[in-house]
Design an enzyme around this catalytic site. Structure first.
Site, PDB file in Angstrom:
ATOM      1  N   ASP A 102       1.131   8.666  -4.300  1.00 36.46           N
ATOM      2  CA  ASP A 102       2.056   8.902  -3.184  1.00 36.46           C
ATOM      3  C   ASP A 102       1.964   7.808  -2.129  1.00 36.46           C
ATOM      4  O   ASP A 102       2.335   8.012  -0.972  1.00 36.46           O
ATOM      5  CB  ASP A 102       1.798  10.269  -2.550  1.00 36.46           C
ATOM      6  N   ASP A 134       6.348  10.511  -9.668  1.00 39.04           N
ATOM      7  CA  ASP A 134       6.449   9.472  -8.633  1.00 39.04           C
ATOM      8  C   ASP A 134       5.761   8.163  -8.999  1.00 39.04           C
ATOM      9  O   ASP A 134       5.886   7.183  -8.268  1.00 39.04           O
ATOM     10  CB  ASP A 134       5.869   9.942  -7.292  1.00 39.04           C
ATOM     11  N   ASP A 144       6.732  23.006   1.026  1.00 38.51           N
ATOM     12  CA  ASP A 144       6.624  21.558   1.172  1.00 38.51           C
ATOM     13  C   ASP A 144       5.852  21.200   2.443  1.00 38.51           C
ATOM     14  O   ASP A 144       5.559  20.043   2.688  1.00 38.51           O
ATOM     15  CB  ASP A 144       8.018  20.926   1.253  1.00 38.51           C
TER      16      ASP A 144
END
Length: 380
Positions: A171, A209, A361
Protein backbone atom coordinates in the site's frame (compact mmCIF):
# COMPACT_ATOMS: atom_id res chain seq x y z
CA UNK A 1 -3.29 6.02 -2.44
CA UNK A 2 -4.31 8.18 -5.32
CA UNK A 3 -7.94 9.06 -5.77
CA UNK A 4 -8.19 6.62 -8.63
CA UNK A 5 -6.90 3.79 -6.55
CA UNK A 6 -8.92 1.70 -4.18
CA UNK A 7 -7.52 1.59 -0.72
CA UNK A 8 -7.13 -1.65 1.14
CA UNK A 9 -6.41 -1.18 4.78
CA UNK A 10 -4.44 -4.04 6.18
CA UNK A 11 -4.70 -4.66 9.85
CA UNK A 12 -3.44 -7.85 11.37
CA UNK A 13 -3.12 -9.59 14.67
CA UNK A 14 -0.05 -11.43 15.80
CA UNK A 15 -1.46 -14.54 14.21
CA UNK A 16 -2.88 -12.97 11.10
CA UNK A 17 -6.29 -12.29 9.60
CA UNK A 18 -8.75 -13.93 7.20
CA UNK A 19 -11.55 -12.64 5.00
CA UNK A 20 -14.64 -14.37 3.61
CA UNK A 21 -18.11 -14.15 1.81
CA UNK A 22 -20.96 -12.45 -1.78
CA UNK A 23 -24.43 -10.88 -4.84
CA UNK A 24 -25.08 -7.88 -7.92
CA UNK A 25 -23.32 -5.06 -9.95
CA UNK A 26 -21.67 -1.78 -8.90
CA UNK A 27 -18.37 0.21 -8.53
CA UNK A 28 -16.15 3.13 -7.54
CA UNK A 29 -12.52 4.11 -7.83
CA UNK A 30 -10.00 3.32 -5.19
CA UNK A 31 -9.11 6.30 -3.17
CA UNK A 32 -8.92 5.71 0.49
CA UNK A 33 -8.23 3.17 3.15
CA UNK A 34 -10.41 0.22 3.60
CA UNK A 35 -10.07 -2.72 5.83
CA UNK A 36 -11.45 -6.16 5.48
CA UNK A 37 -11.21 -8.94 7.92
CA UNK A 38 -13.85 -11.52 7.55
CA UNK A 39 -12.74 -14.85 8.73
CA UNK A 40 -11.12 -14.98 12.09
CA UNK A 41 -8.94 -18.02 12.63
CA UNK A 42 -7.84 -17.41 16.19
CA UNK A 43 -8.98 -20.89 17.13
CA UNK A 44 -7.23 -22.50 14.18
CA UNK A 45 -3.61 -22.68 13.06
CA UNK A 46 -4.65 -20.33 10.27
CA UNK A 47 -4.53 -16.58 10.39
CA UNK A 48 -7.12 -14.10 9.20
CA UNK A 49 -5.77 -11.53 6.84
CA UNK A 50 -6.15 -7.82 6.15
CA UNK A 51 -6.86 -6.58 2.72
CA UNK A 52 -5.29 -3.95 0.52
CA UNK A 53 -6.32 -0.38 0.52
CA UNK A 54 -9.91 -1.27 0.08
CA UNK A 55 -10.03 -4.70 1.58
CA UNK A 56 -8.16 -5.40 4.71
CA UNK A 57 -9.17 -7.22 7.82
CA UNK A 58 -9.05 -5.46 11.16
CA UNK A 59 -6.99 -5.63 14.30
CA UNK A 60 -3.81 -3.86 15.15
CA UNK A 61 -2.36 -2.50 11.93
CA UNK A 62 0.95 -4.16 11.06
CA UNK A 63 3.97 -1.94 11.11
CA UNK A 64 5.34 -0.90 7.76
CA UNK A 65 8.28 -2.84 6.46
CA UNK A 66 11.21 -1.21 4.81
CA UNK A 67 11.06 -1.05 1.04
CA UNK A 68 13.08 -3.71 -0.72
CA UNK A 69 16.55 -2.73 -1.77
CA UNK A 70 16.82 -2.95 -5.54
CA UNK A 71 20.51 -3.73 -5.32
CA UNK A 72 20.32 -6.69 -3.00
CA UNK A 73 18.20 -9.06 -5.05
CA UNK A 74 19.31 -12.60 -5.76
CA UNK A 75 18.61 -14.34 -9.02
CA UNK A 76 15.06 -15.64 -9.28
CA UNK A 77 14.95 -19.43 -9.51
CA UNK A 78 14.72 -20.90 -12.97
CA UNK A 79 11.11 -21.24 -14.04
CA UNK A 80 9.68 -24.70 -14.33
CA UNK A 81 9.22 -26.21 -17.77
CA UNK A 82 6.63 -24.40 -19.86
CA UNK A 83 3.11 -25.63 -19.47
CA UNK A 84 1.70 -26.38 -22.84
CA UNK A 85 -1.92 -26.85 -21.89
CA UNK A 86 -4.14 -23.87 -21.23
CA UNK A 87 -7.56 -24.17 -19.74
CA UNK A 88 -10.25 -23.22 -22.22
CA UNK A 89 -12.93 -22.29 -19.69
CA UNK A 90 -13.16 -22.28 -15.92
CA UNK A 91 -12.75 -25.96 -15.21
CA UNK A 92 -13.84 -26.42 -11.65
CA UNK A 93 -14.95 -29.92 -10.70
CA UNK A 94 -15.90 -28.84 -7.18
CA UNK A 95 -19.49 -28.13 -6.23
CA UNK A 96 -18.89 -24.47 -5.44
CA UNK A 97 -16.93 -21.97 -3.38
CA UNK A 98 -15.84 -22.70 0.18
CA UNK A 99 -17.33 -20.72 3.06
CA UNK A 100 -15.09 -20.63 6.08
CA UNK A 101 -17.03 -21.39 9.26
CA UNK A 102 -15.46 -18.61 11.31
CA UNK A 103 -15.56 -14.89 10.54
CA UNK A 104 -16.37 -11.55 12.11
CA UNK A 105 -19.82 -11.51 10.56
CA UNK A 106 -20.60 -15.03 11.77
CA UNK A 107 -19.33 -14.11 15.24
CA UNK A 108 -21.71 -11.15 15.26
CA UNK A 109 -24.67 -13.17 13.99
CA UNK A 110 -24.16 -15.82 16.66
CA UNK A 111 -23.78 -13.24 19.41
CA UNK A 112 -26.85 -11.16 18.48
CA UNK A 113 -29.81 -13.51 17.93
CA UNK A 114 -32.29 -10.84 19.02
CA UNK A 115 -30.94 -7.96 16.95
CA UNK A 116 -33.55 -6.82 14.37
CA UNK A 117 -30.80 -6.70 11.73
CA UNK A 118 -29.63 -10.23 12.38
CA UNK A 119 -31.82 -12.09 9.85
CA UNK A 120 -30.88 -9.80 6.96
CA UNK A 121 -27.15 -9.87 7.75
CA UNK A 122 -27.19 -13.63 8.32
CA UNK A 123 -28.95 -14.48 5.07
CA UNK A 124 -27.56 -11.80 2.76
CA UNK A 125 -23.93 -11.69 3.97
CA UNK A 126 -22.97 -14.40 6.46
CA UNK A 127 -24.52 -17.11 4.31
CA UNK A 128 -22.16 -16.53 1.38
CA UNK A 129 -18.58 -17.74 0.81
CA UNK A 130 -15.77 -15.21 0.86
CA UNK A 131 -12.02 -14.92 0.53
CA UNK A 132 -9.59 -15.74 3.32
CA UNK A 133 -6.79 -13.18 3.70
CA UNK A 134 -3.23 -13.83 4.90
CA UNK A 135 -1.67 -10.48 5.64
CA UNK A 136 0.98 -11.02 8.26
CA UNK A 137 4.54 -12.15 7.66
CA UNK A 138 4.64 -15.27 9.84
CA UNK A 139 6.95 -17.80 8.15
CA UNK A 140 6.82 -20.31 11.00
CA UNK A 141 3.05 -20.80 10.84
CA UNK A 142 1.92 -19.81 7.36
CA UNK A 143 2.01 -23.34 5.89
CA UNK A 144 -0.22 -24.75 8.64
CA UNK A 145 -2.60 -21.81 8.44
CA UNK A 146 -3.03 -22.13 4.69
CA UNK A 147 -3.39 -25.89 4.96
CA UNK A 148 -6.18 -25.53 7.53
CA UNK A 149 -8.27 -23.67 4.95
CA UNK A 150 -7.41 -25.71 1.87
CA UNK A 151 -7.87 -29.05 3.58
CA UNK A 152 -11.27 -27.96 4.91
CA UNK A 153 -12.30 -26.89 1.41
CA UNK A 154 -11.09 -30.15 -0.09
CA UNK A 155 -13.00 -32.16 2.51
CA UNK A 156 -16.20 -30.41 1.40
CA UNK A 157 -15.42 -30.61 -2.32
CA UNK A 158 -15.42 -26.81 -2.48
CA UNK A 159 -12.95 -24.22 -3.73
CA UNK A 160 -11.34 -21.88 -1.19
CA UNK A 161 -10.35 -18.35 -2.22
CA UNK A 162 -7.05 -17.29 -0.66
CA UNK A 163 -5.51 -13.81 -0.65
CA UNK A 164 -1.75 -13.59 0.06
CA UNK A 165 -1.20 -9.96 1.08
CA UNK A 166 2.32 -9.55 2.41
CA UNK A 167 4.31 -7.90 -0.39
CA UNK A 168 6.97 -5.48 0.94
CA UNK A 169 6.07 -1.79 0.86
CA UNK A 170 2.43 -2.82 0.79
CA UNK A 171 0.00 0.00 0.00
CA UNK A 172 2.99 2.32 -0.57
CA UNK A 173 3.06 3.02 3.16
CA UNK A 174 -0.63 3.95 3.32
CA UNK A 175 -3.38 2.62 5.57
CA UNK A 176 -2.50 -0.98 4.70
CA UNK A 177 1.23 -0.57 5.12
CA UNK A 178 3.17 -3.60 6.21
CA UNK A 179 4.18 -6.87 4.64
CA UNK A 180 7.41 -8.83 4.60
CA UNK A 181 10.64 -6.98 5.48
CA UNK A 182 12.03 -7.45 1.97
CA UNK A 183 11.56 -9.43 -1.21
CA UNK A 184 13.89 -12.26 -0.19
CA UNK A 185 11.81 -12.74 2.95
CA UNK A 186 8.65 -12.49 0.86
CA UNK A 187 9.84 -15.16 -1.58
CA UNK A 188 10.57 -17.48 1.34
CA UNK A 189 7.12 -16.75 2.80
CA UNK A 190 5.50 -17.57 -0.55
CA UNK A 191 7.37 -20.90 -0.64
CA UNK A 192 5.81 -21.77 2.72
CA UNK A 193 2.41 -20.44 1.67
CA UNK A 194 2.49 -22.68 -1.41
CA UNK A 195 3.41 -25.68 0.72
CA UNK A 196 0.01 -25.41 2.39
CA UNK A 197 -2.05 -25.45 -0.82
CA UNK A 198 -2.33 -29.22 -1.02
CA UNK A 199 -3.44 -30.79 -4.29
CA UNK A 200 -7.04 -29.63 -4.59
CA UNK A 201 -8.67 -26.75 -6.39
CA UNK A 202 -8.00 -23.32 -4.92
CA UNK A 203 -8.24 -19.76 -6.22
CA UNK A 204 -5.40 -17.43 -5.29
CA UNK A 205 -6.01 -13.67 -5.53
CA UNK A 206 -2.36 -12.68 -5.51
CA UNK A 207 -1.48 -9.44 -3.71
CA UNK A 208 -4.24 -6.87 -4.37
CA UNK A 209 -2.83 -3.46 -5.41
CA UNK A 210 0.64 -4.92 -5.98
CA UNK A 211 0.63 -4.16 -9.72
CA UNK A 212 -1.88 -1.33 -10.14
CA UNK A 213 -0.36 0.65 -7.27
CA UNK A 214 3.28 0.10 -8.21
CA UNK A 215 3.94 3.63 -9.50
CA UNK A 216 5.11 4.63 -6.02
CA UNK A 217 8.16 2.39 -6.54
CA UNK A 218 11.29 3.23 -8.48
CA UNK A 219 11.80 1.44 -11.79
CA UNK A 220 14.27 -0.98 -10.18
CA UNK A 221 12.00 -1.64 -7.21
CA UNK A 222 9.06 -2.22 -9.51
CA UNK A 223 11.05 -4.68 -11.63
CA UNK A 224 12.11 -6.57 -8.49
CA UNK A 225 8.53 -6.68 -7.20
CA UNK A 226 7.25 -7.97 -10.53
CA UNK A 227 9.95 -10.66 -10.60
CA UNK A 228 8.81 -11.83 -7.15
CA UNK A 229 5.16 -11.85 -8.22
CA UNK A 230 5.98 -13.91 -11.32
CA UNK A 231 7.96 -16.28 -9.13
CA UNK A 232 5.06 -16.51 -6.65
CA UNK A 233 2.68 -17.70 -9.33
CA UNK A 234 5.14 -20.31 -10.58
CA UNK A 235 5.80 -21.60 -7.08
CA UNK A 236 2.10 -21.94 -6.30
CA UNK A 237 1.22 -23.67 -9.55
CA UNK A 238 4.19 -26.01 -9.20
CA UNK A 239 3.12 -26.86 -5.64
CA UNK A 240 -0.52 -27.41 -6.63
CA UNK A 241 -1.23 -27.81 -10.36
CA UNK A 242 -4.95 -27.41 -9.58
CA UNK A 243 -4.39 -23.94 -8.12
CA UNK A 244 -5.70 -20.99 -10.15
CA UNK A 245 -3.62 -17.84 -9.65
CA UNK A 246 -4.91 -14.39 -10.61
CA UNK A 247 -2.95 -11.13 -10.83
CA UNK A 248 -3.87 -7.57 -9.88
CA UNK A 249 -5.58 -5.61 -12.67
CA UNK A 250 -6.79 -2.77 -10.42
CA UNK A 251 -10.24 -1.77 -11.64
CA UNK A 252 -12.06 -0.03 -14.47
CA UNK A 253 -11.71 3.41 -12.91
CA UNK A 254 -7.94 3.28 -12.57
CA UNK A 255 -5.30 2.63 -15.27
CA UNK A 256 -5.95 2.24 -18.98
CA UNK A 257 -6.10 -1.46 -19.99
CA UNK A 258 -2.94 -1.29 -22.13
CA UNK A 259 -0.90 0.30 -19.33
CA UNK A 260 -2.14 -2.21 -16.77
CA UNK A 261 -1.51 -5.10 -19.15
CA UNK A 262 2.08 -3.99 -19.77
CA UNK A 263 2.80 -4.14 -16.06
CA UNK A 264 0.93 -7.42 -15.68
CA UNK A 265 3.04 -8.98 -18.41
CA UNK A 266 6.21 -8.02 -16.51
CA UNK A 267 4.70 -9.58 -13.37
CA UNK A 268 4.13 -12.95 -15.06
CA UNK A 269 0.39 -12.69 -15.66
CA UNK A 270 0.68 -13.63 -19.34
CA UNK A 271 2.49 -16.90 -18.64
CA UNK A 272 0.71 -20.22 -18.15
CA UNK A 273 3.57 -21.18 -15.81
CA UNK A 274 2.42 -18.64 -13.25
CA UNK A 275 -1.02 -17.30 -14.11
CA UNK A 276 -4.63 -18.12 -14.85
CA UNK A 277 -5.48 -14.48 -15.53
CA UNK A 278 -6.37 -11.31 -13.63
CA UNK A 279 -8.63 -10.02 -10.87
CA UNK A 280 -10.27 -6.62 -10.51
CA UNK A 281 -12.43 -4.40 -8.30
CA UNK A 282 -11.09 -5.71 -4.99
CA UNK A 283 -12.66 -3.63 -2.22
CA UNK A 284 -14.20 -1.33 -4.77
CA UNK A 285 -17.61 -0.50 -6.16
CA UNK A 286 -17.45 -0.45 -9.96
CA UNK A 287 -20.29 -2.21 -11.75
CA UNK A 288 -19.87 -5.76 -12.90
CA UNK A 289 -20.60 -4.68 -16.48
CA UNK A 290 -17.79 -2.12 -16.35
CA UNK A 291 -15.40 -4.65 -14.87
CA UNK A 292 -16.25 -7.30 -17.45
CA UNK A 293 -15.50 -4.87 -20.29
CA UNK A 294 -12.33 -3.63 -18.60
CA UNK A 295 -10.99 -7.09 -17.76
CA UNK A 296 -11.55 -8.30 -21.31
CA UNK A 297 -9.67 -5.27 -22.63
CA UNK A 298 -6.81 -5.98 -20.23
CA UNK A 299 -6.71 -9.62 -21.32
CA UNK A 300 -6.72 -8.58 -24.99
CA UNK A 301 -3.71 -6.33 -24.38
CA UNK A 302 -2.01 -8.90 -22.17
CA UNK A 303 -1.96 -11.69 -24.72
CA UNK A 304 -0.77 -15.03 -23.39
CA UNK A 305 -2.57 -18.39 -23.52
CA UNK A 306 -6.18 -18.33 -24.74
CA UNK A 307 -7.38 -19.81 -21.44
CA UNK A 308 -6.52 -16.77 -19.34
CA UNK A 309 -9.60 -15.33 -17.65
CA UNK A 310 -10.65 -12.87 -14.96
CA UNK A 311 -12.34 -12.89 -11.56
CA UNK A 312 -14.26 -9.88 -10.25
CA UNK A 313 -14.92 -8.75 -6.68
CA UNK A 314 -18.67 -8.13 -6.57
CA UNK A 315 -18.99 -7.85 -2.81
CA UNK A 316 -20.13 -4.20 -2.68
CA UNK A 317 -20.83 -3.15 -6.25
CA UNK A 318 -24.59 -3.62 -6.38
CA UNK A 319 -25.27 0.10 -6.90
CA UNK A 320 -22.05 0.99 -8.66
CA UNK A 321 -19.48 3.56 -7.61
CA UNK A 322 -20.45 6.84 -5.93
CA UNK A 323 -20.55 9.74 -8.39
CA UNK A 324 -18.26 11.78 -6.15
CA UNK A 325 -15.62 9.05 -6.03
CA UNK A 326 -15.95 8.54 -2.27
CA UNK A 327 -14.21 5.31 -1.25
CA UNK A 328 -14.58 5.18 2.53
CA UNK A 329 -17.79 3.39 3.53
CA UNK A 330 -19.82 5.48 1.06
CA UNK A 331 -23.56 5.73 1.57
CA UNK A 332 -25.98 4.19 -0.88
CA UNK A 333 -23.88 1.16 -1.81
CA UNK A 334 -25.16 -2.40 -1.92
CA UNK A 335 -23.85 -5.93 -2.02
CA UNK A 336 -23.37 -7.25 -5.53
CA UNK A 337 -23.75 -10.55 -7.33
CA UNK A 338 -23.42 -13.63 -5.17
CA UNK A 339 -20.08 -15.43 -5.36
CA UNK A 340 -20.08 -18.09 -8.05
CA UNK A 341 -17.80 -20.10 -10.30
CA UNK A 342 -20.45 -20.03 -13.04
CA UNK A 343 -20.81 -16.54 -14.49
CA UNK A 344 -22.19 -17.33 -17.94
CA UNK A 345 -19.79 -14.67 -19.26
CA UNK A 346 -16.95 -15.53 -21.64
CA UNK A 347 -13.48 -15.08 -20.09
CA UNK A 348 -14.98 -14.21 -16.69
CA UNK A 349 -14.13 -17.17 -14.49
CA UNK A 350 -15.85 -16.17 -11.25
CA UNK A 351 -17.59 -13.49 -9.26
CA UNK A 352 -16.05 -13.45 -5.79
CA UNK A 353 -16.50 -11.66 -2.50
CA UNK A 354 -12.92 -10.72 -1.81
CA UNK A 355 -13.77 -7.80 0.47
CA UNK A 356 -16.20 -8.84 3.19
CA UNK A 357 -19.33 -6.67 3.11
CA UNK A 358 -19.75 -4.91 6.43
CA UNK A 359 -16.06 -4.58 7.25
CA UNK A 360 -15.44 -0.87 7.54
CA UNK A 361 -13.01 1.13 5.43
CA UNK A 362 -12.43 3.29 8.48
CA UNK A 363 -15.33 5.77 8.39
CA UNK A 364 -18.26 3.79 9.79
CA UNK A 365 -16.01 1.92 12.20
CA UNK A 366 -12.40 1.06 12.85
CA UNK A 367 -10.63 -0.06 9.64
CA UNK A 368 -11.25 -3.73 9.01
CA UNK A 369 -13.75 -4.22 11.80
CA UNK A 370 -17.20 -5.63 11.17
CA UNK A 371 -19.75 -2.84 11.54
CA UNK A 372 -23.33 -4.15 11.73
CA UNK A 373 -24.96 -0.84 10.75
CA UNK A 374 -22.83 -0.70 7.60
CA UNK A 375 -23.46 -4.39 6.83
CA UNK A 376 -27.22 -3.88 7.23
CA UNK A 377 -27.22 -0.85 4.92
CA UNK A 378 -25.37 -2.88 2.26
CA UNK A 379 -27.59 -5.94 2.61
CA UNK A 380 -31.14 -4.63 2.96
Amino acid sequence: MAAAASVVVAVGTATGLLTALGDDDGGAGRAGPQASRSVRLDALPVSPSPSPSSTSPPSAEPSRSASPSPTARRVTPTPSPKRTSARQEPRSTATGLYRHPDSQVLDWVRAHPGDPRQDVIASRIAGHPAAVWFTDHTPATITARVRAVTSAGAAQGRVPVLVPYAIPDRDCGGHSEGGAPGLDAYDAWIDRFAAGLGSGEVIVVLEPDSVAQSECLSADERADRFASLARAGRVMKDADPAARVYYDAGHSGWHAPAKQAAWLKQAGAASADSSDGVFSNVSNFHTTADEVAYDRAVLDSLGGPPGLGAVIDTSRNGNGAPADGEWCDPDGRSIGRAPTLTTGMGRIDAYLWVKLPGESDGCRGEPGTFTPSYAYDLAR
